[in-house]
Scaffold this motif. Structure first.
Motif, PDB file in Angstrom:
ATOM      1  N   ASP A  19      13.837  10.610  -5.394  1.00 30.34           N
ATOM      2  CA  ASP A  19      14.618  10.002  -4.315  1.00 30.34           C
ATOM      3  C   ASP A  19      14.246  10.582  -2.952  1.00 30.34           C
ATOM      4  N   THR A  20      13.948  11.879  -2.917  1.00 35.27           N
ATOM      5  CA  THR A  20      13.552  12.477  -1.635  1.00 35.27           C
ATOM      6  C   THR A  20      12.229  11.904  -1.141  1.00 35.27           C
ATOM      7  N   VAL A  21      11.329  11.604  -2.069  1.00 40.37           N
ATOM      8  CA  VAL A  21      10.045  10.992  -1.700  1.00 40.37           C
ATOM      9  C   VAL A  21      10.277   9.566  -1.202  1.00 40.37           C
ATOM     10  N   TRP A  27       0.805  -1.228   0.000  1.00 45.58           N
ATOM     11  CA  TRP A  27       0.000   0.000   0.000  1.00 45.58           C
ATOM     12  C   TRP A  27       0.837   1.278   0.000  1.00 45.58           C
ATOM     13  N   VAL A  28       2.147   1.167   0.257  1.00 43.52           N
ATOM     14  CA  VAL A  28       3.011   2.349   0.245  1.00 43.52           C
ATOM     15  C   VAL A  28       3.058   2.963  -1.155  1.00 43.52           C
ATOM     16  N   TRP A  29       2.760   2.164  -2.182  1.00 44.27           N
ATOM     17  CA  TRP A  29       2.722   2.698  -3.550  1.00 44.27           C
ATOM     18  C   TRP A  29       1.800   3.905  -3.625  1.00 44.27           C
ATOM     19  N   TRP A  30       0.658   3.858  -2.952  1.00 43.57           N
ATOM     20  CA  TRP A  30      -0.293   4.971  -2.979  1.00 43.57           C
ATOM     21  C   TRP A  30       0.335   6.217  -2.360  1.00 43.57           C
ATOM     22  N   ASP A  31       1.114   6.033  -1.300  1.00 40.53           N
ATOM     23  CA  ASP A  31       1.796   7.176  -0.664  1.00 40.53           C
ATOM     24  C   ASP A  31       2.825   7.788  -1.603  1.00 40.53           C
ATOM     25  N   TYR A  32       3.607   6.926  -2.269  1.00 42.71           N
ATOM     26  CA  TYR A  32       4.640   7.445  -3.165  1.00 42.71           C
ATOM     27  C   TYR A  32       4.015   8.223  -4.322  1.00 42.71           C
ATOM     28  N   VAL A  33       3.010   7.648  -4.953  1.00 46.93           N
ATOM     29  CA  VAL A  33       2.410   8.282  -6.133  1.00 46.93           C
ATOM     30  C   VAL A  33       1.776   9.624  -5.778  1.00 46.93           C
ATOM     31  N   THR A  34       1.034   9.666  -4.679  1.00 47.57           N
ATOM     32  CA  THR A  34       0.393  10.931  -4.300  1.00 47.57           C
ATOM     33  C   THR A  34       1.431  11.973  -3.890  1.00 47.57           C
ATOM     34  N   ASP A  35       2.456  11.551  -3.146  1.00 50.34           N
ATOM     35  CA  ASP A  35       3.500  12.500  -2.746  1.00 50.34           C
ATOM     36  C   ASP A  35       4.296  13.002  -3.948  1.00 50.34           C
ATOM     37  N   PHE A  36       4.575  12.112  -4.897  1.00 52.83           N
ATOM     38  CA  PHE A  36       5.326  12.513  -6.087  1.00 52.83           C
ATOM     39  C   PHE A  36       4.531  13.534  -6.903  1.00 52.83           C
ATOM     40  N   GLN A  37       3.221  13.345  -7.002  1.00 49.72           N
ATOM     41  CA  GLN A  37       2.384  14.297  -7.734  1.00 49.72           C
ATOM     42  C   GLN A  37       2.457  15.680  -7.112  1.00 49.72           C
ATOM     43  N   ARG A  64       4.884  16.870  -4.875  1.00 53.14           N
ATOM     44  CA  ARG A  64       6.229  17.427  -4.671  1.00 53.14           C
ATOM     45  C   ARG A  64       7.076  17.521  -5.942  1.00 53.14           C
ATOM     46  N   CYS A  65       6.733  16.737  -6.955  1.00 52.64           N
ATOM     47  CA  CYS A  65       7.595  16.683  -8.142  1.00 52.64           C
ATOM     48  C   CYS A  65       6.833  16.903  -9.450  1.00 52.64           C
ATOM     49  N   PRO A  66       6.049  17.949  -9.570  1.00 51.07           N
ATOM     50  CA  PRO A  66       5.283  18.152 -10.811  1.00 51.07           C
ATOM     51  C   PRO A  66       6.141  18.669 -11.957  1.00 51.07           C
TER      52      PRO A  66
END
Length: 627
Positions: A325-327, A299-309, A311-313
């Motif tokens: 990498d920071t995410v 389920w951490v995939w959901w955290d990475y994808v939402t955080d990347f959206q 923080r890294c647009p």
């Protein structure tokens, strides 16, 4: 778009379809059962629309209506005075419209706005059923497609003709739409997958996808942590034909020597990010999922994808490895394992992860090929409908074997508030948040509300007006009001029932507008010859020429000197009259008191010689010799 880019995109598309030479597109269906009249009773297939909210796991009964006008539904039914709103105690209305002349989604949108509970689109040619899809990159249609909440389905031409004939013959056609078998439910765990993309610059589809991932994250993680679901993310890639692998376009859009490609995010080879940047990030997100799954935290995939959206647009030029990498570090994942999973993007060899993804794009069993983004697959059946939290969660929960549903499926997380979408089709005040929509367990009702002790009255669908005492406190009773230079006028009156009436000095309907009346122009004021009129907002000012003074009560002008002299003599006379009245009063009081004093003296003298009639005789006490 330049010719070179257009040509390359065509080559990518050709390469994609060559790789899927045995591909097929599976139409997801639900059953439509006619319960009356007896002449056409039976069950037919219908194709679920790829927008709106299908009632997965449930069914809906209603009455079919075929409008006499606007039969293709390409225009607003309001223009024809047609309404499909369900009357109290009646069955929901299913509107049947013809295929052709406009988008499927527009037909359904117009039906929804007219009050329909579901839309049936009648095919105009004899052919196997197809999926009604929404346009790919149409920003104008995207605005209303997101607001479609009613279910829709395409029905065959032959079946549609039977429905039309029955309706034209005066028959009441009752049907039941059933989605209970649209998603198979073999056991107490649901397998579902989301075909997504890391590109955030592809227009309305990407925006919709990103919003869904953010909204659905909480429910997805609850299901995954509880072991109720098995989720897998997927990413589509294309390949570049062998003859063009050394071209500039192929090198900028592909990795591993043309084996895995994605279109340019900005559709411009000369600026911004390249397609290969998207492929690399897609690969990274796949490896994030795999590494997280190894430690039983898929389920951490959901955290990475939402955080990347967040923080890294791309718009902020942060769509890169450093930001990613920071995410990853913030989530406590092993960066080295993720990089090892990703492999060498410059190698002239297959990437095991992306190769597996390309193989997964080809449909297997009951599932069709994945050709569009985003695509959701539940228990190997492609989901059809709006990509929204409530709708998707309902589809997933319908995939559980009965009585094995997790608590999240029975909580408010799945209960959709029908008042949130298009206000449930009920009345809503244009200024405030006052609405007639009330969400209940069995659906929404349109009922004029009671707000702060003020009752609104109306049909609840198109009109609700504040009525009774206090109504002017609620959005000014729906009437006109305006303030200028600290002066406020209102067309609402507490004693005026529910009507709006422009105040004196204004004219208009009292609802939308009240215009200032020019009393000077209409010669309703300052009619005296010496008067000069000046119009003001809501009133007027009158003045007189020369030394004249305007008397408003008499609408006349008089001399200031005459007025002053007259006023002075008036004051003198008032004083004299006052003094005279005071003297007269004093004289009367003096005379009255003197008279009473003399009367009392005379009565005292006479009482010494003879008793008066009003006096009681004093007895004479004589001693008769008794002890």
């Amino acid at each position: 778009m330049g010719k070179s880019l257009l040509g390359f995109l065509l080559l990518l598309i050709c390469g994609f379809f060559i790789s899927l030479s045995t591909s097929r597109f599976v139409v997801e269906k639900n059953s439509l059962t006619v319960t009356s009249p007896d002449s056409i009773k039976g069950t037919q297939d219908s194709a679920i629309g790829n927008f709106g909210i299908p009632q997965y796991g449930g069914s809906m009964a209603g009455t079919v209506v075929y409008p006499k006008e606007n039969q293709k539904g390409c225009k607003s039914f309001d223009d024809f005075g047609i309404s499909f709103k369900t009357k109290s105690g009646g069955l929901p209305t299913f509107v049947m419209v013809e295929r052709g002349d406009c988008l499927f989604a527009l037909k359904v949108w117009n039906a929804q706005n007219a009050g329909a509970s579901a839309a049936l689109v009648a095919d105009n040619v004899e052919e196997p059923l197809i999926t009604m899809d929404s346009p790919q990159e149409d920003s104008a249609s995207a605005k209303y497609i997101e607001k479609i909440t009613i279910p829709s389905a395409l029905i065959g031409k032959e079946f549609a003709e039977k429905l039309k004939k029955a309706i034209s013959g005066g028959e009441m056609v009752n049907v039941n739409l059933d989605w209970r078998e649209a998603v198979p439910h073999p056991d107490d765990r649901v397998e579902y997958e989301l075909w997504t993309n890391s590109n955030d610059e592809c227009g309305t589809k990407c925006d919709m996808l990103m919003e869904f991932v953010k909204d659905f994250k909480g429910a997805a993680q609850i299901l995954e942590k509880g072991g109720y679901t098995q989720f897998t993310p997927h990413y589509i890639t294309w390949y570049c034909p062998q003859a063009f692998t050394v071209s500039k376009q192929c090198k900028s859009q592909c990795i591993n020597h043309g084996r895995y490609c994605a279109p340019d995010p900005e559709q411009d080879f000369s600026s911004g990010y390249d397609g290969k940047d998207v492929v690399v990030e897609n690969l990274r997100q796949l490896c994030v999922f795999r590494v997280a799954k190894e430690i039983n935290k898929a389920w951490v995939w959901w955290d990475y994808v939402t955080d990347f959206q967040i923080r890294c647009p791309m718009k902020q030029k942060k769509y890169n490895k450093e930001c990613a990498d920071t995410v990853i570090k913030s989530l406590g994942l092993d960066i080295k394992k993720i990089e090892k999973c990703m492999g060498d993007s410059d190698a002239d060899s297959d990437n095991p992860v992306l190769k597996e993804e390309q193989n997964a794009q080809v449909g297997k069993g009951t599932r069709g090929d994945v050709t569009i983004l985003p695509t959701l697959v539940v228990n190997n059946r492609q989901y059809r409908g709006k990509l929204a939290k409530g709708a998707v969660l309902k589809a997933i929960c319908s995939g559980f074997e009965e009585t094995t549903e997790p608590a999240v499926c029975l909580s408010d997380d799945i209960e959709t508030n029908e008042c949130l979408d298009n206000n449930g089709g009920c009345w809503k005040d244009k200024v405030s948040d006052v609405t007639a929509c009330k969400d209940t367990f069995r659906g929404r009702v349109c009922e004029c509300p009671l707000v702060d002790g003020v009752q609104f009255k109306g049909d609840g669908y198109s009109t609700c007006e504040a009525s009774g005492p206090g109504r002017c406190k609620i959005n000014n009773g729906g009437c006109w009001n305006e303030t200028r230079a600290g002066q406020t006028y209102s067309a609402c009156a507490e004693t005026g029932g529910s009507n709006c009436k422009c105040p004196p000095g204004f004219k208009g309907d009292g609802v939308k507008s009240c215009e200032d009346v020019d009393e000077c122009k209409d010669k309703k004021a300052c009619q005296c010859p010496e008067c000069s009129c000046k119009n003001t907002w809501g009133s007027y000012d009158c003045s007189c020429s020369g030394d004249l003074l305007y008397i408003k009560d008499h609408d006349t002008c008089i001399s200031k000197k005459a007025s002053e002299g007259k006023s002075a003599w008036t004051a003198v006379w008032v004083i004299l009259v006052g003094l005279a009245m005071a003297a007269g009063g004093a004289y009367l009081i003096y005379k009255y008191r003197i008279r009473r004093y003399m009367d009392s003296e005379i009565r005292a003298i006479m009482a010494q010689y003879m008793p008066l009639d009003s006096q009681v005789e004093v007895p004479n006490h004589v001693n008769d010799g008794r002890a």
